[in-house]
Design an enzyme around this catalytic site. Structure first.
Site, short mmCIF file in Angstrom:
data_model
loop_
_atom_site.label_atom_id
_atom_site.label_comp_id
_atom_site.label_asym_id
_atom_site.label_seq_id
_atom_site.Cartn_x
_atom_site.Cartn_y
_atom_site.Cartn_z
N GLY A 101 -5.74 -7.73 13.78
CA GLY A 101 -5.23 -7.50 12.47
C GLY A 101 -6.72 -7.32 11.59
O GLY A 101 -6.47 -7.62 10.10
N LEU A 102 -7.84 -7.32 12.02
CA LEU A 102 -9.02 -7.26 11.47
C LEU A 102 -9.72 -6.02 11.18
O LEU A 102 -10.68 -5.83 10.94
CB LEU A 102 -10.25 -8.37 11.80
CG LEU A 102 -9.51 -9.82 11.94
CD1 LEU A 102 -10.63 -10.62 12.62
CD2 LEU A 102 -9.21 -10.29 10.28
N SER A 103 -9.12 -5.07 11.61
CA SER A 103 -9.11 -3.74 11.61
C SER A 103 -10.72 -3.19 12.30
O SER A 103 -11.56 -2.51 11.72
CB SER A 103 -9.28 -3.35 9.89
OG SER A 103 -9.17 -1.80 9.90
N SER A 104 -10.51 -3.47 13.55
CA SER A 104 -11.53 -2.84 14.32
C SER A 104 -11.67 -1.53 14.32
O SER A 104 -12.82 -0.78 14.22
CB SER A 104 -11.59 -3.36 15.68
OG SER A 104 -10.40 -2.94 16.13
N TYR A 114 8.47 -1.96 11.15
CA TYR A 114 7.51 -1.61 10.03
C TYR A 114 8.39 -0.16 9.51
O TYR A 114 8.55 0.01 8.22
CB TYR A 114 6.33 -1.02 10.88
CG TYR A 114 5.03 -0.39 9.37
CD1 TYR A 114 4.40 -1.44 8.85
CD2 TYR A 114 4.84 1.07 9.47
CE1 TYR A 114 3.35 -0.86 8.07
CE2 TYR A 114 4.00 1.63 8.63
CZ TYR A 114 3.26 0.60 7.98
OH TYR A 114 2.35 1.09 7.03
N ASP A 117 0.71 -1.19 0.18
CA ASP A 117 -0.05 0.09 -0.02
C ASP A 117 0.90 1.28 0.05
O ASP A 117 0.65 2.13 -0.92
CB ASP A 117 -1.24 0.08 1.17
CG ASP A 117 -0.33 -0.34 2.51
OD1 ASP A 117 0.70 -0.47 2.62
OD2 ASP A 117 -1.05 0.03 3.47
N SER A 134 -19.17 3.25 24.42
CA SER A 134 -18.93 1.71 23.64
C SER A 134 -18.96 0.91 24.59
O SER A 134 -18.84 0.71 26.02
CB SER A 134 -17.47 1.73 23.15
OG SER A 134 -17.07 0.50 22.79
N ASP A 144 -7.83 -0.27 4.47
CA ASP A 144 -8.97 -0.73 5.54
C ASP A 144 -10.34 -0.19 5.23
O ASP A 144 -11.36 -0.64 5.31
CB ASP A 144 -8.53 -0.40 7.04
CG ASP A 144 -7.18 -1.11 7.21
OD1 ASP A 144 -6.68 -1.95 6.22
OD2 ASP A 144 -6.68 -0.75 8.45
#
Ligand code: ADP
Ligand code: MG
Length: 386
Positions: free
Chosen positions: A128-131, A228, A40, A71, A176
């Site tokens: 890693g599921l982009s909450s 990173y 990306d 929340s 994402d």
């Protein structure tokens, strides 16, 4: 697929907390990246899809300028005045919804007023599921509608990214949010990170009796920040040495020249990005022509490239991938930024339990932390629920 329980929970929690009924409930999914890792920020290609785990936002506008968010994750109600939102004034998870409200005001003109929001979610946080994109996109579609802004999905994706960069303070790309907003049932979102052109591509998993297993190793992204940053720096160094603006401009034909000009480590980093971009293109082409049963080798080649050339895998991820393949997965790879996190395994329905049990047993034998293993499917993007 969409969890009614969670949608109802958001509405009920809103009513209990704020003592009136919300105007509506909006939702947005998390995402998983099927292929295209560390491409990306090199202006390359990615192929994520929205998953059947969602974040629900029950929302009402207010007459005044007060903004409140709560929340089910924690009991605090966060409150701020609409024009006081800034990087320094908001913290914690409230930076995501407040950041989106701020970014929407930056993006367009409108009659902005305060709001009350209650968030409920079944997207796992930090797997890693982009909450984070799920919460941003649920709030973005809600406020876009309630404030009558008329922004399209691509503009809303940029709003989510702007919020995350400027108010949360995370220098993330737009993958994402694009997946969370543009996803469709059993489709991937093929994104060109140079011009942000997006196309949905049929995955055909359901038709072919395949499911995607997530194997969350629970390894916290060890050395993730330094790793990173150093990978990004190597990509920039490689691009500069080869006289291109980004590695996107290179193909496999440029690799012999790159091998001559670059030191061995930088060359390996460059080779990962160049070959990974081609694997995304090949995956899209394969899905369109032969179908999902033929993308397994591309997935595994992606893993090997991340392991050997980009050096961002860890033993737990390698074990998950190799064990899944040995027990019937068609393809498997680590997914996400690396140094921990999750692997994915594209698996025939009939082999799901064998692969799951084998990975659990292998992790136990090696004394690794017990992984969390579950199936996801490609689900629709952000929407109004009622
Ligand atoms: P990921 O996006 O991979 O799950 P991030 O670190 O980018 O991980 O985002 C996770 C953060 O998003 C959480 O620490 C929290 O601040 C926020 N978040 C996500 N979902 C919720 C939620 N349902 N309620 C409150 N905060 C949430
Ligand atoms: Mg995130």
């Amino acid at each position: 697929m969409t969890s009614d329980l969670t949608e109802n929970a958001a509405r009920a929690h809103f009513e209990t907390l704020y003592e009136y009924r919300p105007t509506g409930v909006w939702s947005a999914p998390g995402r998983v990246n099927l292929i295209g890792e560390h491409t990306d920020y090199n202006e390359g290609f990615v192929l994520p899809f929205a998953i059947n785990r969602r974040t629900f936002a029950a929302v009402s506008l207010r007459q005044d300028n007060i903004c409140r968010v709560a929340s089910s994750f924690e009991p605090t109600v966060h409150q701020i005045e609409l024009d006081a939102i800034s990087r320094d004034a908001v913290g914690d998870w409230a930076a995501y919804p407040f950041g989106v409200a701020w970014a929407l005001q930056q993006a367009t003109a409108g009659n902005f007023t305060g709001f009350d929001i209650f968030i409920d979610s079944d997207v796992p946080v930090g797997a890693g599921l982009s909450s984070s994109a799920a919460i941003e996109c649920a709030v973005a579609v809600a406020l876009n509608e309630l404030w009558s802004l008329g922004l399209d999905r691509r503009a809303l994706a940029r709003v989510g990214q702007h919020a995350e960069n400027a108010i949360v303070g995370a220098p993330t790309g737009i993958m994402d949010q694009s997946a969370s907003l543009l996803g469709e049932t059993d489709h991937g979102v093929f994104l060109d990170c140079r011009d942000l052109a997006a196309q949905v591509v049929e995955l055909g998993f359901a038709k072919e009796g395949l499911e995607l297993l997530i194997i969350d190793t629970k390894v916290a992204h060890r050395h993730a920040d330094g790793g990173y940053a150093s990978r990004r720096a190597a990509c920039e160094l490689g691009a500069a040495a080869l006289g291109v603006g980004s590695l996107r401009e290179l193909t496999a034909q440029d690799l012999p020249r790159a091998a001559e000009l670059l030191d061995a480590t930088t060359f390996a980093r460059v080779r990962h990005v160049v070959t990974e971009n081609q694997r995304v293109l090949d995956t899209v082409e394969t899905l369109r022509t032969l179908g999902p049963r033929f993308i397994g080798e591309l997935m595994h080649a992606s893993h090997v490239s991340m392991r050997d050339d980009f050096e961002i895998s860890v033993d737990e991820l390698d074990t998950a991938v190799e064990t899944a393949l040995k027990h019937g997965a068609i393809g498997a790879r680590m997914t996400g930024g690396g140094f921990g996190g999750a692997a994915i395994a594209l698996t025939p329905v009939a082999k799901i339990s064998e692969v799951t049990l084998a990975v659990l047993a292998e992790f136990e034998a090696l004394h690794y932390t017990k992984p969390d293993i579950f199936v996801v499917s490609a689900a629709p993007g952000a929407t109004r629920e009622e």
